[in-house]
Every structure is written in C-alpha cells, then in structure tokens.
Design an enzyme around this catalytic site. Structure first.
Site, short mmCIF file in Angstrom:
data_model
loop_
_atom_site.label_atom_id
_atom_site.label_comp_id
_atom_site.label_asym_id
_atom_site.label_seq_id
_atom_site.Cartn_x
_atom_site.Cartn_y
_atom_site.Cartn_z
N SER A 15 0.46 -0.80 0.05
CA SER A 15 0.04 0.09 -0.25
C SER A 15 0.79 1.31 0.29
O SER A 15 0.83 2.34 -0.56
CB SER A 15 -1.26 0.18 0.97
OG SER A 15 -0.81 0.45 2.42
N ARG A 68 22.99 -14.46 1.48
CA ARG A 68 22.66 -13.27 1.61
C ARG A 68 23.45 -12.01 0.76
O ARG A 68 22.47 -11.28 -0.30
CB ARG A 68 22.93 -12.19 2.90
CG ARG A 68 20.85 -12.56 3.80
CD ARG A 68 21.68 -12.26 4.96
NE ARG A 68 20.49 -12.81 6.18
CZ ARG A 68 19.61 -12.12 6.31
NH1 ARG A 68 18.89 -10.67 5.68
NH2 ARG A 68 18.83 -12.16 7.22
N MET A 93 10.95 -6.66 3.69
CA MET A 93 11.10 -7.60 4.96
C MET A 93 12.61 -8.29 5.11
O MET A 93 11.85 -9.23 5.77
CB MET A 93 9.92 -8.16 5.82
CG MET A 93 7.99 -7.52 5.76
SD MET A 93 8.62 -5.77 6.54
CE MET A 93 8.53 -6.33 8.63
N ASN A 110 13.58 4.39 3.68
CA ASN A 110 12.56 2.77 4.23
C ASN A 110 11.39 3.78 5.16
O ASN A 110 11.74 5.17 5.54
CB ASN A 110 13.02 2.55 5.28
CG ASN A 110 13.05 1.67 5.62
OD1 ASN A 110 12.04 0.28 5.59
ND2 ASN A 110 13.21 1.13 7.07
N HIS A 112 9.00 3.55 8.75
CA HIS A 112 8.83 2.50 9.57
C HIS A 112 7.76 3.28 10.35
O HIS A 112 7.35 3.73 10.81
CB HIS A 112 10.33 2.70 10.56
CG HIS A 112 10.43 1.90 11.65
ND1 HIS A 112 10.31 0.64 11.66
CD2 HIS A 112 9.97 2.04 13.18
CE1 HIS A 112 10.18 0.00 12.95
NE2 HIS A 112 9.80 0.81 13.67
N ALA A 176 -1.90 7.44 7.93
CA ALA A 176 -0.30 8.53 7.56
C ALA A 176 0.58 7.97 6.74
O ALA A 176 1.78 9.20 6.63
CB ALA A 176 0.27 8.79 9.38
C1 GAR Z 1 3.96 -0.34 6.11
O1 GAR Z 1 3.03 -0.70 7.85
C2 GAR Z 1 5.40 -0.14 7.01
O2 GAR Z 1 5.36 0.55 7.34
C3 GAR Z 1 5.72 -1.84 7.65
O3 GAR Z 1 5.06 -2.90 6.81
C4 GAR Z 1 3.92 -2.29 6.45
C5 GAR Z 1 3.76 -2.04 5.24
O4 GAR Z 1 2.34 -2.18 3.98
N1 GAR Z 1 7.21 -1.83 7.15
C6 GAR Z 1 8.04 -1.85 8.58
O5 GAR Z 1 7.56 -3.11 9.06
C7 GAR Z 1 9.43 -2.70 8.82
N2 GAR Z 1 10.20 -2.67 8.70
P1 GAR Z 1 2.83 -2.08 2.60
O6 GAR Z 1 3.28 -3.18 2.33
O7 GAR Z 1 1.20 -2.14 2.72
O8 GAR Z 1 3.21 -0.88 1.98
#
Ligand code: GAR
Length: 216
Positions: A15, A68, A93, A110, A112, A176
C-alpha cells in the site's frame, strides 16, 4: 529538472508502494517509479504495480538459500538494469547487509511504523500499546547498516486512543504513512535533504513539510 529514477522494494501488500506510485503521477513530482521489486513471488503488491503499468521483478530470497550476498547481487543487478537512482523500501521485510547498504549509501529510504528511535523492529503497534504511549506514528529515514537507525527525513504523529487495538492503531498509522512517504521522497529527490553528522537537514522547509500531526 530530471526526475530521479526510483525502485520500490516490497515483500507484501504494497500500500505504501501505491501511495508513492500515485504521488509520482503528478508531472511536477521530482521522481518517477521505474521498478517495483519483491523478494517474495506471492507479494500482492506486484499485481498492483503491474496494473499501474510499472515494471516488476521478483528476486526470490528463498532461491538464494542462506546466501544473502548472492540474493543482494541479484537485486543489485535488477536495479542497475533499470538504471535506478534511488531505492524506497516499502514493507520490505529483509535485512540488507552492510555491503548492499554501502553500495547504495545515502540512496535508500525506508518507512517504519513507529516514531523512531522508539520501537525499532517488528510488532511496533502492539509494543506501543503495551508501553502505554499516547503518541505513536511513522518515520521515513535514510537507511544505514544498523536496522531502523538512519537519519530521519520525516515523521507523522498519531494520537493513541484508549480503546485502540494493534489493528486499529495500525490502520491510522498506515494512513499517515501514505501521506508522509510521498512527502519525504519528494524532499529527498529534490535534493533538499542534506546529511549532516548523522541527521537530515532539510533546506527551505517550513516545518509542516516534513512533519505531520494527524488529528484524532
Ligand atoms: C507498513 O506499515 C510499513 O511501515 C511496515 O510494513 C507495512 C507494509 O505495508 N514496514 C516495516 O515494518 C519495516 N520494518 P504495505 O506493504 O501495505 O506498504
């Protein structure tokens, strides 16, 4: 002004990726999304990216086993093939090794789901509720080798409600995130973010450019 060529790395829903893609549709936006890459072949965001007409690549980490570096070399090759200038992690991730982060130094952002430096890592919303914080939120930062630790470009604050669950809080924080990530990428791609002693200094910014207070 030449627009920065941006790759978005995802692992799932995507998203935030969609929020960036939509922002980049504006002709005066300083970045274009040239690639969406996933480390998981089943990431739902890949289909949304294709539907938006954006090139996609899957670099399946599972096919590289525990290696990796070979995974990251394949990722690096995909970015090079699309002549990428900047990388946005959006729900990606996988931890990136110092090798990859240095190769793309000061060119990876990034998002977070917490107000860093609080609540690094996963399960941020449940941990924020357990800690009883009254303000939670999201952070966009420049990626450095240490996880969730790089210089902060922008933050959005969300008020915590007494009856919040991790899911209800996540929903408001995500809304947000969708506002702040396009803002942060814009500032960065315009060259208005200067890295000074581990902090981001933003040129010519009225404070609301990089901070967002979401009313309850
Ligand atoms: C989001 O909330 C992002 O901030 C978080 O994963 C979700 C991804 O949602 N990211 C982390 O936790 C990174 N460590 P999305 O795929 O709908 O953007």
């Amino acid at each position: 002004m030449s627009r920065k060529r941006v790759a978005i790395l995802i692992s799932g829903r995507g998203s935030n990726m969609t929020a960036l893609v939509e922002a980049a549709r504006a002709p005066d936006y300083p970045a274009e999304i040239v690639l969406v890459a996933s480390n998981r072949p089943d990431a739902a965001g890949l289909a949304s990216a294709r539907a938006a007409g954006i090139a996609t690549e899957t670099v399946d980490h599972a096919r590289h086993g525990k290696d990796r570096e070979s995974f990251e070399r394949a990722l690096d090759a995909a970015l090079a093939a699309h002549r990428v200038d900047l990388v946005c992690l959006a729900g990606f991730m996988r931890l990136l090794t110092p090798w990859f982060v240095r190769r793309w130094e000061a060119r990876i952002l990034n998002i977070h789901p917490a107000l860093l430096p609080a609540f690094k890592g996963t399960d941020t919303h449940a941990r924020a509720l357990a800690a009883g914080v009254k303000i939670h939120g999201a952070t966009v930062h420049v990626v450095v080798p240490e996880m969730d630790s790089g210089p902060i470009i922008a933050q959005a604050a969300v008020a915590v409600r007494e009856d919040d669950t991790p899911a209800s809080l996540a929903e408001r924080v995500l809304a947000a995130e969708h506002r702040i990530y396009p803002l942060a990428l814009k500032l960065f791609a315009e060259g208005r973010v200067r890295l000074v002693e581990g902090r981001c200094v933003i040129a010519d910014a009225a404070a609301p450019d990089a901070t967002l207070l979401v009313p309850q």
